[in-house]
Design a protein around this motif. Structure first.
Motif, PDB file in Angstrom:
ATOM      1  N   GLN A  30      61.099 -43.021  47.296  1.00 37.06           N
ATOM      2  CA  GLN A  30      60.166 -44.184  46.120  1.00 37.06           C
ATOM      3  C   GLN A  30      58.809 -43.960  47.107  1.00 37.06           C
ATOM      4  O   GLN A  30      57.988 -44.320  46.523  1.00 37.06           O
ATOM      5  CB  GLN A  30      60.935 -45.426  46.587  1.00 37.06           C
ATOM      6  CG  GLN A  30      60.770 -46.392  45.239  1.00 37.06           C
ATOM      7  CD  GLN A  30      60.667 -47.957  45.738  1.00 37.06           C
ATOM      8  OE1 GLN A  30      60.431 -47.876  47.520  1.00 37.06           O
ATOM      9  NE2 GLN A  30      60.596 -48.823  45.238  1.00 37.06           N
ATOM     10  N   GLY A  31      59.017 -44.418  47.919  1.00 32.18           N
ATOM     11  CA  GLY A  31      57.536 -44.329  48.797  1.00 32.18           C
ATOM     12  C   GLY A  31      56.496 -42.743  48.483  1.00 32.18           C
ATOM     13  O   GLY A  31      55.710 -43.451  48.536  1.00 32.18           O
ATOM     14  N   ALA A  32      56.935 -42.179  48.479  1.00 31.36           N
ATOM     15  CA  ALA A  32      56.305 -41.183  48.739  1.00 31.36           C
ATOM     16  C   ALA A  32      55.928 -41.179  47.162  1.00 31.36           C
ATOM     17  O   ALA A  32      54.484 -40.981  46.156  1.00 31.36           O
ATOM     18  CB  ALA A  32      57.503 -39.922  47.840  1.00 31.36           C
ATOM     19  N   GLY A  52      53.417 -42.367  52.272  1.00 36.05           N
ATOM     20  CA  GLY A  52      54.642 -43.079  51.495  1.00 36.05           C
ATOM     21  C   GLY A  52      56.066 -43.453  52.437  1.00 36.05           C
ATOM     22  O   GLY A  52      56.508 -44.856  52.367  1.00 36.05           O
ATOM     23  N   VAL A  53      56.209 -42.227  52.108  1.00 33.64           N
ATOM     24  CA  VAL A  53      57.586 -41.709  52.708  1.00 33.64           C
ATOM     25  C   VAL A  53      57.264 -42.167  54.129  1.00 33.64           C
ATOM     26  O   VAL A  53      58.733 -42.950  54.919  1.00 33.64           O
ATOM     27  CB  VAL A  53      57.757 -40.194  53.078  1.00 33.64           C
ATOM     28  CG1 VAL A  53      58.658 -39.557  54.210  1.00 33.64           C
ATOM     29  CG2 VAL A  53      57.171 -39.387  51.862  1.00 33.64           C
ATOM     30  N   PHE A  54      56.641 -42.189  55.103  1.00 37.07           N
ATOM     31  CA  PHE A  54      56.397 -42.665  56.335  1.00 37.07           C
ATOM     32  C   PHE A  54      56.504 -44.435  56.243  1.00 37.07           C
ATOM     33  O   PHE A  54      57.316 -44.662  57.412  1.00 37.07           O
ATOM     34  CB  PHE A  54      55.138 -42.029  57.046  1.00 37.07           C
ATOM     35  CG  PHE A  54      55.008 -42.554  58.500  1.00 37.07           C
ATOM     36  CD1 PHE A  54      55.624 -42.599  59.482  1.00 37.07           C
ATOM     37  CD2 PHE A  54      53.494 -44.056  58.673  1.00 37.07           C
ATOM     38  CE1 PHE A  54      55.217 -42.788  60.312  1.00 37.07           C
ATOM     39  CE2 PHE A  54      53.629 -43.715  59.653  1.00 37.07           C
ATOM     40  CZ  PHE A  54      54.409 -43.658  61.096  1.00 37.07           C
ATOM     41  N   SER A  55      55.939 -44.905  55.359  1.00 38.32           N
ATOM     42  CA  SER A  55      55.823 -46.085  55.035  1.00 38.32           C
ATOM     43  C   SER A  55      56.856 -46.966  54.795  1.00 38.32           C
ATOM     44  O   SER A  55      57.933 -47.875  55.309  1.00 38.32           O
ATOM     45  CB  SER A  55      54.588 -46.720  55.046  1.00 38.32           C
ATOM     46  OG  SER A  55      54.754 -46.641  53.471  1.00 38.32           O
ATOM     47  N   CYS A  56      57.738 -46.138  53.921  1.00 45.17           N
ATOM     48  CA  CYS A  56      58.366 -47.379  53.362  1.00 45.17           C
ATOM     49  C   CYS A  56      60.076 -46.689  53.958  1.00 45.17           C
ATOM     50  O   CYS A  56      60.960 -47.607  53.923  1.00 45.17           O
ATOM     51  CB  CYS A  56      58.595 -46.514  51.639  1.00 45.17           C
ATOM     52  SG  CYS A  56      57.307 -47.573  51.047  1.00 45.17           S
ATOM     53  N   GLY A  57      60.005 -45.565  53.615  1.00 47.36           N
ATOM     54  CA  GLY A  57      61.697 -44.759  54.465  1.00 47.36           C
ATOM     55  C   GLY A  57      62.292 -46.155  55.834  1.00 47.36           C
ATOM     56  O   GLY A  57      63.133 -46.347  56.133  1.00 47.36           O
ATOM     57  N   ALA A 111      49.061 -35.543  48.447  1.00 46.84           N
ATOM     58  CA  ALA A 111      49.354 -34.886  48.859  1.00 46.84           C
ATOM     59  C   ALA A 111      50.117 -35.841  49.879  1.00 46.84           C
ATOM     60  O   ALA A 111      51.700 -36.313  51.002  1.00 46.84           O
ATOM     61  CB  ALA A 111      49.578 -33.904  49.052  1.00 46.84           C
ATOM     62  N   ALA A 112      48.502 -36.418  50.610  1.00 47.94           N
ATOM     63  CA  ALA A 112      48.466 -37.298  51.714  1.00 47.94           C
ATOM     64  C   ALA A 112      48.970 -38.422  51.420  1.00 47.94           C
ATOM     65  O   ALA A 112      50.076 -39.346  53.117  1.00 47.94           O
ATOM     66  CB  ALA A 112      47.559 -37.057  52.835  1.00 47.94           C
ATOM     67  N   CYS A 113      48.599 -39.238  50.749  1.00 50.55           N
ATOM     68  CA  CYS A 113      49.681 -40.760  50.297  1.00 50.55           C
ATOM     69  C   CYS A 113      50.268 -40.464  50.157  1.00 50.55           C
ATOM     70  O   CYS A 113      51.511 -41.829  50.738  1.00 50.55           O
ATOM     71  CB  CYS A 113      48.424 -40.377  49.218  1.00 50.55           C
ATOM     72  SG  CYS A 113      46.544 -40.816  49.268  1.00 50.55           S
TER      73      CYS A 113
END
Length: 367
Positions: free
Chosen positions: A145-147, A84-89, A78-80
């Motif tokens: 997508q990042g998530a 992914g949301v934080f980095s890609c979005g 869940a943390a990863c």
């Protein structure tokens, strides 16, 4: 060990964690296979280890400093995913102007001859506000997508390592990186495809829609709901090779930097230095990604812009050489910066929640 006890442990391939931890775990095995220890054993090890001190406290590798996130647990994945949301979005939204020019260069190279003229044409026709047209579907699509990309990559990397067994997991770790990232991207693109379709239509057809709120209904009315996935095959063709290169090359470059450039082990480097390595390795990986995935990127832009178009139509219109070269310099700059920033932000998030940065721990020799 009884089956009920054994089921409470997981095999942990050596390259997924610190070589110091591997050395420690080698003394706690089940028939020679390292086991994921309990929280109490990790806490005991952390308090007595010589790992780097962060803020006056020992920094354990398997658990967060707060000992709340255990590697390979649901909370870990869940943390990863959140990282992914934080980095890609955020990164994809930030480079919307570059993406806008790139898409238009791919669709109409006569009008948008190069990067400079492309920005000039957009500024003249749409004003400065036009540079961020399509930012909402970009943010939502690439956050989803990042998530999936990062969360499922961590999951599949561990899953395939378990299937291979500790010795083969270390021996064939690059294959595991490639298989794990490809599996994750198949899922991630299903989440991305609808927003990508709307984004391309909004960005490349002036007057079609202002953004997602009116663009999505118009798109469904014109193409049907199934039209949102018209570009899924070329999207897979673009994103799967891209992501395989993104993750496998990143992991490899990180390991090479710690082995050949930085004279001390990763565990002894400061968090800032580790994050610098993540950004540098991410940028190198991004350049490779752009080259590998560019032909499919041209196909995605063409198919989502032209109603009823086929891949054959795209190849005929753009040409084989054009598929590899049209818009490539701009995409190298965009994807290199984007990927470097994504890995930097992703690992920054992991550090923030108390997890180790990605990659770089040399595996202990398999005996």
């Amino acid at each position: 060990m009884a089956p009920s006890d054994q089921s409470r442990h997981s095999l942990v391939p050596g390259f997924l964690y610190s070589s110091k931890i591997q050395s420690h775990l080698s003394n706690n095995t089940n028939h020679g296979l390292p086991l994921l220890p309990s929280s109490s054993s990790i806490a005991s090890y952390s308090s007595s280890s010589s790992l780097p001190v962060q803020g006056g406290a020992k920094s354990p590798v398997i658990l967060s400093p707060q000992e709340k996130i255990r590697l390979f647990s649901p909370a870990y994945y869940a943390a990863c995913s959140a990282g992914g949301v934080f980095s890609c979005g955020l990164t994809h939204m930030a480079v919307t102007p570059l993406d806008l020019v790139k898409c238009n260069m791919q669709i109409d190279p006569v009008k948008y001859k190069n990067i400079t003229s492309g920005f000039g044409v957009l500024l003249k026709e749409q004003g400065a506000k036009g540079f961020f047209r399509g930012w909402v579907p970009t943010l939502l699509g690439y956050s989803a997508q990042g998530a999936c990309k990062f969360g499922f990559y961590e999951f599949f990397k561990k899953y395939y390592s378990d299937l291979a067994g500790p010795e083969n997991a270390v021996k064939y770790k690059t294959i595991i990186y490639l298989a794990g990232s490809a599996s994750a991207e198949v899922i991630a693109d299903i989440a991305l495809c609808p927003m990508e379709a709307v984004k391309v239509r909004v960005q490349t057809q002036p007057g079609f829609a202002r953004g997602l709120s009116d663009g999505l209904p118009k798109f469904i009315k014109a193409e049907g709901a199934s039209g949102l996935y018209k570009g899924i095959v070329p999207l897979w063709g673009r994103q799967i090779p891209y992501t395989m290169m993104k993750f496998a090359s990143f992991e490899t470059v990180v390991e090479m930097i710690y082995k050949n450039v930085i004279p001390v082990p990763k565990e002894k480097c400061s968090k800032n230095k580790q994050l610098g390595v993540s950004f540098a390795a991410g940028y190198i990986a991004g350049v490779l990604c752009a080259v590998v995935s560019h032909p499919a990127d041209n196909l995605v832009s063409f198919l989502n812009n032209a109603k009823g178009a086929t891949i054959g139509d795209a190849v005929k219109k753009i040409g084989v050489v054009g598929l590899f070269t049209r818009g490539l310099p701009l995409r190298i700059v965009m994807i290199g910066t984007l990927t470097g920033a994504q890995w930097g932000l992703y690992d920054s998030f992991k550090v923030f929640v108390g997890l180790p940065t990605t990659g770089g721990s040399a595996p202990a020799p398999v005996k």
